[in-house]
Design an enzyme around this catalytic site. Structure first.
Site, PDB file in Angstrom:
ATOM      1  N   HIS A 141       0.814  -1.216   0.000  1.00 54.69           N
ATOM      2  CA  HIS A 141       0.000   0.000   0.000  1.00 54.69           C
ATOM      3  C   HIS A 141       0.850   1.270   0.000  1.00 54.69           C
ATOM      4  O   HIS A 141       0.345   2.353  -0.285  1.00 54.69           O
ATOM      5  CB  HIS A 141      -0.980  -0.001   1.188  1.00 54.69           C
ATOM      6  CG  HIS A 141      -0.366   0.188   2.530  1.00 54.69           C
ATOM      7  ND1 HIS A 141      -0.020  -0.852   3.356  1.00 54.69           N
ATOM      8  CD2 HIS A 141      -0.044   1.309   3.207  1.00 54.69           C
ATOM      9  CE1 HIS A 141       0.480  -0.385   4.488  1.00 54.69           C
ATOM     10  NE2 HIS A 141       0.478   0.936   4.422  1.00 54.69           N
ATOM     11  N   ASP A 171       0.133  -7.574   1.420  1.00 52.66           N
ATOM     12  CA  ASP A 171       0.605  -6.188   1.593  1.00 52.66           C
ATOM     13  C   ASP A 171       2.123  -6.123   1.541  1.00 52.66           C
ATOM     14  O   ASP A 171       2.753  -5.398   2.319  1.00 52.66           O
ATOM     15  CB  ASP A 171       0.081  -5.576   2.898  1.00 52.66           C
ATOM     16  CG  ASP A 171       0.216  -4.059   2.915  1.00 52.66           C
ATOM     17  OD1 ASP A 171       0.318  -3.459   1.829  1.00 52.66           O
ATOM     18  OD2 ASP A 171       0.243  -3.476   4.019  1.00 52.66           O
ATOM     19  N   SER A 244       5.030   2.430   7.920  1.00 52.65           N
ATOM     20  CA  SER A 244       4.661   1.294   7.077  1.00 52.65           C
ATOM     21  C   SER A 244       5.814   0.846   6.194  1.00 52.65           C
ATOM     22  O   SER A 244       6.446   1.647   5.512  1.00 52.65           O
ATOM     23  CB  SER A 244       3.482   1.665   6.181  1.00 52.65           C
ATOM     24  OG  SER A 244       2.284   1.455   6.830  1.00 52.65           O
TER      25      SER A 244
END
Length: 493
Positions: A141, A171, A244
């Site tokens: 993402h 992911d 992230s």
């Protein structure tokens, strides 16, 4: 009732437009010396100490993680992405309405003219160097929809990265930069991680590069909405937007996970962070580098948790396993003779304690290979062998695949049988086998029949995926529930 929302730790698209101003939001090889590992892995130790009363008092020590940061920080990178996004009414603070909606003219009149077309976007995240030849790992993402990806090292060098592939199901994204002799990290295993262990994260929260935060492992094998293939590591490490894709270390200085999501009411850290186990990441990386995509096994069944009351009704002493609620026609499970009401207790000798454990185990089996299932049926256990099929959505790993499809909706669907079509009046539609994520939040549930998307009738899953892929942030589904038809607005986010 307070509603909690699960948010990505990086939202890799922040709109930059003349009306809003330029801004970006975002989730916005050296080993640790054995001496240091031995000394610092002691989270708590006690020994005699002087006290005013003359009695010995325990002394507690917290781990010193400076050696991990010093030796591994150079291999942690900052990732900046730029791209474009479709301008919409929603981005200007107005709801996106269908032209046939009675309020369409009302909002069009009061919002006045607005610009159309693409607008620039920016985002940031974290990552780390896996191989010295320039292989970099991050979250899918973080780079989703990016036109350009730039990897920045701690020594200020910047490289434009090529996205070798992304796997939205886990992911994970694999990048390649044109550089050699880069610092790398040592890869560990999440399988040996214990709840309560100290862990350390390094990343770029809110753009603050190479920030270190620490905590403990709070739980293992967490199953999250819309994430069927990842047994997440839950920690209380402070992870914020921008973390992230960054690494999660154990006290031996080994990477055991990639920080991916946070559970938050505000979008910031609130004590619940989730990391993808590095064992899952490495399998994805291997397939993307070798094949350019990820292949996963599938059985073609819908499953649910076996509660204690259900276990008693099926004559099972202990609540465990995965209860089959439906079997897809023509699927590997159907060909092997699996039936609704069967309970899968084990696969290839590994016991299934919870239904969430089954999907990643099946996904790890290469399509075409056999799997031996221990199945509980009608009061007794039996072994059933099934030839595992391939996930229909395996193309999601392609770097060129921009379609979010079913993943954005959170629906598991299948085409109607002739008998089912007769029950709804002879038309086409897609039967909802399972609902999660955005669709579940909108109130869609298993057994509903999806008839159209934004007014366009649907007759196949692929058609629905394409319609969802080109939709904006909201979509209107016409569904049939029992004898009634109703439109359900779904916020895709």
């Amino acid at each position: 009732m307070t509603v909690k929302t699960l948010k990505k730790s990086v939202i890799a698209v922040a709109i930059v437009a003349a009306l809003t101003g330029a801004y970006s939001i975002n989730s916005g090889h050296a080993l640790w010396p054995p001496q240091a590992a031995a000394q610092q892995s002691q989270a708590v130790s006690s020994g005699p100490a002087a006290s005013t009363t003359g009695t010995a008092a325990p002394v507690s020590y917290l781990p010193d993680m400076s050696a991990i940061v010093a030796r591994n920080g150079a291999a942690v990178v900052n990732i900046s992405v730029t791209g474009t996004a479709k301008n919409s009414a929603a981005s200007l603070g107005f709801p996106e309405l269908d032209p046939s909606d009675p309020f369409y003219e009302f909002f069009r009149h009061f919002r006045g003219p607005r610009s159309r077309g693409d607008v620039p976007t920016r985002g940031q995240g974290s990552g780390f160097i896996l191989r010295e030849n320039g292989i970099v790992l991050t979250n899918a993402h973080v780079v989703d929809g990016a036109d350009e990806v730039v990897v920045k090292l701690i020594d200020k060098r910047e490289f434009k990265a090529k996205v070798l592939g992304v796997d939205k199901a886990s992911d994970v994204a694999v990048l390649k930069i044109d550089a050699k002799n880069l610092p790398t990290l040592k890869i560990g295993s999440a399988a040996n991680t214990r709840v309560g262990e100290w862990v350390l994260a390094i990343g770029s929260p809110f753009g603050f590069e190479n920030s270190a935060t620490a905590g403990i492992v709070s739980a293992k094998s967490r199953s999250l909405p819309d994430e069927n293939y990842v047994p997440f590591i839950q920690t209380d490490v402070a992870v914020n937007p921008g973390n992230s894709g960054g690494p999660l270390f154990n006290m031996a200085g080994e990477v055991i996970g990639i920080n991916s999501q946070i559970y938050s009411r505000t979008g910031g850290y609130q004590g619940l962070s989730f990391a993808i186990p590095i064992d899952v990441v490495m399998k994805v990386e291997e397939q993307i580098v070798q094949y350019g995509k990820v292949q996963r096994g599938r059985l073609g069944i819908s499953i649910q948790e076996l509660s204690q009351s259900l276990a008693e009704s099926f004559g099972i002493k202990k609540a465990g396993g995965a209860l089959i609620s439906s079997v897809e026609n023509g699927s590997p499970a159907a060909k092997a003779g699996l039936e609704p009401g069967d309970v899968i207790l084990a696969i290839n000798g590994k016991e299934i304690s919870s239904s969430s454990e089954l999907p990643p185990l099946v996904a790890d089996i290469r399509p075409g290979e056999p799997a031996k299932l221990q199945v509980w049926r009608k009061g007794s256990s039996r072994d059933i062998e099934v030839k595992v099929g391939a996930q229909k959505d395996s193309s999601v790993a392609s770097a060129d695949d921009k379609a979010a499809g079913q993943g954005r909706l959170g629906l598991a669907l299948r085409q109607l049988t002739p008998e089912e079509r007769q029950q709804i009046g002879g038309g086409n539609g897609l039967l909802v086998m399972n609902a999660a994520g955005a669709a579940a939040r909108a109130g869609i549930r298993p057994g509903d029949v999806v008839l159209s998307v934004n007014g366009e009738p649907v007759s196949s899953v692929e058609q629905l995926r394409k319609l969802i892929a080109k939709s904006g942030k909201r979509v209107a589904l016409l569904i049939q529930r029992d004898e009634a038809k109703l439109f359900v607005p779904v916020d895709l986010g």
